[in-house]
Structure formats: structure tokens, C-alpha cells
Design a protein around this motif. Structure first.
Motif, PDB file in Angstrom:
ATOM      1  N   PRO A  52       0.860  -1.187   0.000  1.00  0.00           N
ATOM      2  CA  PRO A  52       0.000   0.000   0.000  1.00  0.00           C
ATOM      3  C   PRO A  52       0.898   1.241   0.000  1.00  0.00           C
ATOM      4  N   ALA A  77      -0.228   4.463  -1.147  1.00  0.00           N
ATOM      5  CA  ALA A  77      -1.056   5.591  -1.575  1.00  0.00           C
ATOM      6  C   ALA A  77      -0.971   6.790  -0.628  1.00  0.00           C
ATOM      7  N   TYR A 106       0.034  10.059   1.684  1.00  0.00           N
ATOM      8  CA  TYR A 106       0.560  11.357   1.233  1.00  0.00           C
ATOM      9  C   TYR A 106       1.990  11.635   1.700  1.00  0.00           C
ATOM     10  N   GLY A 107       2.407  10.997   2.782  1.00  0.00           N
ATOM     11  CA  GLY A 107       3.752  11.284   3.293  1.00  0.00           C
ATOM     12  C   GLY A 107       3.907  12.718   3.730  1.00  0.00           C
ATOM     13  N   THR A 108       2.889  13.240   4.408  1.00  0.00           N
ATOM     14  CA  THR A 108       2.909  14.676   4.768  1.00  0.00           C
ATOM     15  C   THR A 108       4.093  15.033   5.657  1.00  0.00           C
ATOM     16  N   ARG A 109       4.576  14.062   6.435  1.00  0.00           N
ATOM     17  CA  ARG A 109       5.678  14.401   7.341  1.00  0.00           C
ATOM     18  C   ARG A 109       6.966  14.712   6.590  1.00  0.00           C
ATOM     19  N   LYS A 139       6.695   9.273  -1.167  1.00  0.00           N
ATOM     20  CA  LYS A 139       7.557   9.029   0.004  1.00  0.00           C
ATOM     21  C   LYS A 139       8.371   7.746  -0.174  1.00  0.00           C
ATOM     22  N   GLU A 140       7.770   6.755  -0.816  1.00  0.00           N
ATOM     23  CA  GLU A 140       8.421   5.444  -0.960  1.00  0.00           C
ATOM     24  C   GLU A 140       9.621   5.501  -1.902  1.00  0.00           C
ATOM     25  N   GLN A 191      -5.909   3.503  -5.284  1.00  0.00           N
ATOM     26  CA  GLN A 191      -6.868   3.824  -4.221  1.00  0.00           C
ATOM     27  C   GLN A 191      -7.327   5.261  -4.496  1.00  0.00           C
ATOM     28  N   MET A 213      -7.840   8.483   0.070  1.00  0.00           N
ATOM     29  CA  MET A 213      -7.076   7.964   1.212  1.00  0.00           C
ATOM     30  C   MET A 213      -8.045   7.648   2.345  1.00  0.00           C
ATOM     31  N   LYS A 214      -8.568   6.444   2.357  1.00  0.00           N
ATOM     32  CA  LYS A 214      -9.525   6.095   3.413  1.00  0.00           C
ATOM     33  C   LYS A 214      -8.914   5.149   4.428  1.00  0.00           C
ATOM     34  N   GLY A 215      -7.595   5.093   4.468  1.00  0.00           N
ATOM     35  CA  GLY A 215      -6.938   4.289   5.495  1.00  0.00           C
ATOM     36  C   GLY A 215      -6.261   3.049   4.939  1.00  0.00           C
ATOM     37  N   LEU A 258       4.698  -2.423   4.361  1.00  0.00           N
ATOM     38  CA  LEU A 258       4.646  -0.959   4.350  1.00  0.00           C
ATOM     39  C   LEU A 258       6.088  -0.496   4.186  1.00  0.00           C
ATOM     40  N   ASP A 283       7.595   2.163   4.203  1.00  0.00           N
ATOM     41  CA  ASP A 283       8.226   3.180   5.058  1.00  0.00           C
ATOM     42  C   ASP A 283       8.721   2.586   6.377  1.00  0.00           C
TER      43      ASP A 283
END
Ligand code: UTP
Length: 279
Positions: A8, A10, A12-15, A25-26, A102, A105-107, A128, A130
């Protein structure tokens, strides 16, 4: 037989903004290799060579990374620089890659349900990317360790690690009974509990082997914490039937979704892996 591994990717990688504004991010490199490639190499090492990505907008670079780049190949063919491509070439040759999107972004649970299209009705791994997991040279990768547990028990397996009490609110946390050293039957799981409400300090990290009944459980899982469909809530339904094991993996895990974890991983890989064998 487990052959498939779902990624998965999808989120956002906001951090990591602004780095992740136009780049997934990936694809952030740990030294010279993107995070997602470490994950794919781990899946392949466990025999899971059918790779499925659940992507979102702005994630095309991931698909491109695992495809042949004809211009680049042509440009450097026969030159000194060809060696720099060899490690990703090897990955491309040893796996197949497919992806689906996806739309919202629903989790994480929702992302895995979207991935049903790529998996069908069979057990599968989830990575995952990350969460970077590393083991000593010659040791089983963390996904290999999980697959071995799955083969013995035929149940879903989540990888866990002990975390300090004050950190439990970053994870899904389990209540469980140890049935063998490092192997637990899960009786309860809570997503991101407060330290007071946490049933233990055993935290789930980003490695799973899931049985296909998870999809039916996910279809009937309402949005939970943060309004997202949580994989933890769906797994709890299987856990209540005694169908989920937790496994305290051997190896190191870096939370590369956070700046601190990412920097720690970069330093570790440079000092302990790359500087000894650059590739
Ligand atoms: P995170 O909670 O780390 O979210 O997701 P994120 O969006 O990637 O990062 P931040 O918090 O904004 O910095 C855990 C994993 O689940 C995936 C993410 O891609 C990540 O690998 N995920 C999460 C999805 O694929 N879809 C979702 O709807 C949510």
C-alpha cells in the motif's frame, strides 16, 4: 503457497513535505536505493515475487522504477556506469509488478481492500515500505520469518516489536498470549491507544501475512480512528476467532515515515552496509 505481496503506497507522506509534494515518500532513497526497493527485495527474498502496488495520485515514479528505462539502458550499455543499474535490473528480472489505485485515502485497511483485485483469494504478504526492516547478512528477512510462521500455523501473522509505553499511540497494539518463544495468539488489538488504554507495549509494525478472509472482514469494517478504515479493526474480527498470530521478529526496524527514523536508517545503512559493499 504464498506468492503475492501487496504494497500500500497511496499515503501522502505529509511528514516529509516539501520533499514528497511531487515525489512519492516510498521513492525517498536510503543512501542510493529507494525505500520501496528495499521492501520489494525483502518480498522476493521470501519467495513473494508477484508484487502489487496500491498507488494514488502522484505515485507514477514507483511503477516507472520497476520498469525498464530504455533510454538509460541504451545510454550506459557497455560503459563503466552499467554496474549502477545492476541491482534494480535484478529485482525487475525476478518479479512481476502490477498496480491499482486507491482513489481516496480512506486508510490502510481500505488500501488493502482495494488491493483485493490484485490478490484474489489466496494468502499474501503486506509490506509498508516506510518501515525499513533489516537483518544480518545470511539471516532470514522479516517477511521470510513471517512466511515460515504462516506455513506452520495457516493463520494471519503480524510482526510485532516491544516499544516504550509512551510510544504506543503511534501503533496498533495487541493483547496476546505467548504460545512459543516470540509467537503469540492475539486476543485483542487497538489502533493507536493512549498509554493508559494500551493492552500491552507490543506494537504492530508494517509487515503482515494475511489470509484472504481479511477481505470479507474489511468489507464489514466501519471507519475507526481518524475516520479511516483500519486494518487493525478488521484483524480483530479474525483474532476473536483465534485466527491471528503475532510474531516478535528478529532484526532491526526503522520508521522511515518519520524524519528521525529516516535519518537513523540512512546512517545505519551507510555505515554498516553500503560502505562495506557499495551496490
Ligand atoms: P501512514 O499512516 O504512514 O500515512 O500510512 P502516510 O500518509 O503515508 O504518511 P504521513 O502520516 O502523511 O506522513 C501507513 C502506510 O499505509 C499506506 C501509506 O502509503 C503507508 O505505507 N496508506 C495509508 C495507504 O496506502 N492508503 C491510505 O489511505 C492510508
Amino acid at each position: 503457497m504464498i506468492r503475492k505481496c501487496l504494497f500500500p503506497v497511496a499515503g501522502y507522506g505529509t511528514r516529509f513535505l516539501p520533499a514528497t509534494k511531487a515525489m512519492p515518500k516510498e521513492m525517498l532513497p536510503v543512501v542510493n536505493k529507494p525505500l520501496v526497493q528495499y521492501g520489494v527485495e525483502e518480498a522476493i527474498s521470501a519467495g513473494l515475487n508477484q508484487i502489487g502496488f496500491v498507488t494514488g495520485r502522484g505515485k507514477r515514479a514507483i511503477n516507472d522504477h520497476f520498469d525498464v528505462s530504455y533510454e538509460l539502458e541504451h545510454q550506459i550499455a557497455g560503459s563503466e556506469k552499467e554496474k549502477y543499474l545492476s541491482c534494480v535490473r535484478e529485482v525487475i528480472q525476478n518479479a512481476t509488478f502490477s498496480s491499482t489505485r486507491q482513489p481516496e485515502m480512506k486508510g490502510l485497511g481500505h488500501a488493502i481492500l482495494v488491493g483485493e483485485l490484485l490478490i484474489g483469494y489466496e494468502p499474501f504478504g503486506v509490506i509498508l515500505a516506510d518501515d525499513l526492516c533489516l537483518v544480518e547478512e545470511g539471516e532470514d528477512s522479516v517477511m521470510t520469518q513471517l512466511v515460515k510462521i504462516y506455513r506452520r500455523f495457516g493463520k494471519s501473522v503480524v510482526a510485532i516489536t516491544e516499544v516504550p509505553r509512551e510510544d504506543v499511540s503511534k501503533f496498533g497494539v495487541i493483547a496476546a498470549e505467548e504460545i512459543e518463544p516470540g509467537i503469540y495468539t492475539v486476543s485483542d488489538m487497538v489502533e493507536k491507544p493512549s498509554p493508559e488504554d494500551a493492552p500491552s507495549n507490543l506494537a504492530i509494525i508494517g509487515r503482515y501475512v494475511l489470509t484472504p478472509d481479511i477481505f470479507e472482514a474489511l468489507r464489514h469494517t466501519e471507519p475507526g480512528k481518524n475516520g479511516e478504515i483500519q486494518i487493525t479493526d478488521a484483524l480483530l474480527k479474525l483474532a476473536r476467532k483465534g485466527r491471528v498470530l503475532a510474531y516478535k521478529f528478529r532484526g532491526l526496524r526503522f520508521d522511515c515515515g518519520s524524519i528521525e527514523g529516516y535519518v537513523a536508517a540512512t546512517n545505519y545503512v551507510y555505515q554498516n552496509i553500503y560502505s562495506k559493499n557499495p551496490k
